[in-house]
Design a protein around this motif. Structure first.
Motif, PDB file in Angstrom:
ATOM      1  N   GLU A 261      41.584  16.516  93.625  1.00 24.79           N
ATOM      2  CA  GLU A 261      40.435  16.085  94.416  1.00 24.79           C
ATOM      3  C   GLU A 261      39.232  16.991  94.161  1.00 24.79           C
ATOM      4  O   GLU A 261      38.086  16.534  94.087  1.00 24.79           O
ATOM      5  CB  GLU A 261      40.798  16.085  95.902  1.00 24.79           C
ATOM      6  N   GLU A 264      37.787  16.151  90.563  1.00 21.28           N
ATOM      7  CA  GLU A 264      37.122  14.855  90.559  1.00 21.28           C
ATOM      8  C   GLU A 264      35.840  14.905  91.387  1.00 21.28           C
ATOM      9  O   GLU A 264      34.811  14.342  91.005  1.00 21.28           O
ATOM     10  CB  GLU A 264      38.059  13.779  91.106  1.00 21.28           C
ATOM     11  N   ARG A 267      33.039  16.501  89.458  1.00 22.59           N
ATOM     12  CA  ARG A 267      32.435  15.569  88.492  1.00 22.59           C
ATOM     13  C   ARG A 267      31.485  14.598  89.195  1.00 22.59           C
ATOM     14  O   ARG A 267      30.393  14.301  88.700  1.00 22.59           O
ATOM     15  CB  ARG A 267      33.528  14.811  87.728  1.00 22.59           C
ATOM     16  N   ARG A 268      31.923  14.102  90.365  1.00 21.49           N
ATOM     17  CA  ARG A 268      31.059  13.192  91.117  1.00 21.49           C
ATOM     18  C   ARG A 268      29.787  13.905  91.579  1.00 21.49           C
ATOM     19  O   ARG A 268      28.706  13.307  91.617  1.00 21.49           O
ATOM     20  CB  ARG A 268      31.793  12.620  92.330  1.00 21.49           C
TER      21      ARG A 268
END
Length: 366
Positions: A261, A264, A267-268
């Motif tokens: 989590e 990711e 990256r978001r």
């Protein structure tokens, strides 16, 4: 403008890259090579760029009294503190095995050096970078020794004052400019109010050529995303297989799903930050047309009509002359007749008569 940049082996870290994520295993392997292997595998699967251990030469690091003092309780792996530390310490065989495993997994293997012998140990194994713990921010002999190794350094700054951070950087940077400077708080676990993520901006301003990062002891991944938004490009978080295991680090570490989590979400976060230049994107075009406004005829208007404010309205869709172009319409005559709600276009408007030209025409008539 200088772009701060750091390379760890084949990975480039800079303001325009994703965060470099370090899964700090420390001694959460509990002295088990099998557990260490599993931690490395899960770190790689979760998207971390590096898995990190800690290396100590225990007998030279601690006083004899501290080494031999009784150490009992749930977190103990030996009857004395020295025995406890030795039970958790990996040697050359384990490190060499994990070097090969990291290469197979496609991640970096890093370790913290707590003393000069450990620096030599890690350099001899050719690890791609060396971490220096917050506890050694004031240990300038160790900082200088590690800097002279030629390896990129990652320095945490928990518990330090700005004066101590400056002294540490003044020690390292003239010798080794390849440094990542990490904001950190020496609280385990740290609450949000402990983190002071604005220090990331302070470090970026004072060290414009140095990559800045965040070593977080907070619970969960969310605040690391904010750290990235503040400019941190190295993110270090403790990592475990099981929060309930005995040991001082397990309870505030991330597990596998949380680490995934974290990566990711980072990256978001980069995607969400986007570019600093304000501009209309292609993906906005449909909404801009639908909700935007254009200049239209308020009613049917004949050719030759000179337009007034009462002749013009602003209506959607926004696929014609913009409301800010109203002054380009008022006072001009229509070349053609148009119906109600027809959008104005420059081609349908006669050129305005200039005052000087009109005056000249009258003088010639006299």
């Amino acid at each position: 403008m200088t772009l701060r940049e750091l390379r760890i082996a084949d990975y480039r870290i800079a303001d325009d890259t994703d965060a470099y994520v370090i899964a700090e295993i420390g001694h959460n392997h509990e002295g088990s090579l099998d557990k260490a292997e599993e931690l490395f595998r899960q770190a790689a699967a979760a998207g971390a760029h590096a898995a990190k251990l800690q290396k100590r030469d225990n007998r030279s690091l601690f006083t004899k009294a501290m080494y031999n003092e009784p150490y009992t309780g749930r977190n103990s792996y030996g009857p004395t503190y020295g025995a406890h530390r030795e039970a958790l310490e990996f040697g050359r065989t384990e490190y060499a095995h994990l070097v090969a495993l990291a290469a197979d997994l496609g991640i970096h293997f890093l370790s913290t050096a707590f003393d000069q012998r450990s620096v030599d140990f890690l350099v001899d194994l050719d690890l791609p970078a060396i971490k220096i713990a917050s506890a050694d921010v004031t240990n300038t002999p160790l900082l200088a020794y590690a800097a002279k190794s030629g390896k990129p350094l990652i320095l945490s700054t928990g518990g330090a004052t700005m004066e101590e951070v400056r002294r540490a950087c003044d020690t390292i940077l003239p010798i080794q400019p390849d440094l990542a400077l990490l904001q950190c708080t020496a609280v385990y676990p740290a609450s949000p109010s402990d983190l002071h993520l604005k220090v990331i901006g302070t470090y970026r301003e004072e060290y414009p050529d140095t990559v800045i990062g965040f070593s977080g002891h907070d619970l969960g991944p969310e605040l690391s995303w904010i750290a990235y938004a503040q400019g941190a490009r190295v993110i270090e978080k403790h990592f475990t297989l099981d929060h309930s295991r005995p040991g001082s680090d397990h309870h505030f570490s991330l597990d596998g799903p949380q680490l995934a989590e974290l990566t990711e979400g980072l990256r978001r976060t980069r995607e969400a930050l986007g570019e600093p230049a304000k501009q209309r994107s292609e993906t906005e075009a449909k909404a801009v047309r639908k909700m935007g406004k254009k200049l239209v005829a308020a009613r049917d208007l004949p050719a030759g009509h000179v337009l007034t404010e009462q002749d013009v309205l602003c209506k959607s869709p926004g696929d014609g002359m913009k409301p800010y172009q109203l002054d380009e319409v008022i006072g001009r005559a229509l070349r053609i007749g148009i119906g109600e709600d027809t959008g104005f276009e420059p081609a349908m408007l006669a050129e305005p008569v200039r005052a000087g030209a009109a005056a000249g025409a009258d003088h010639g008539a006299d």
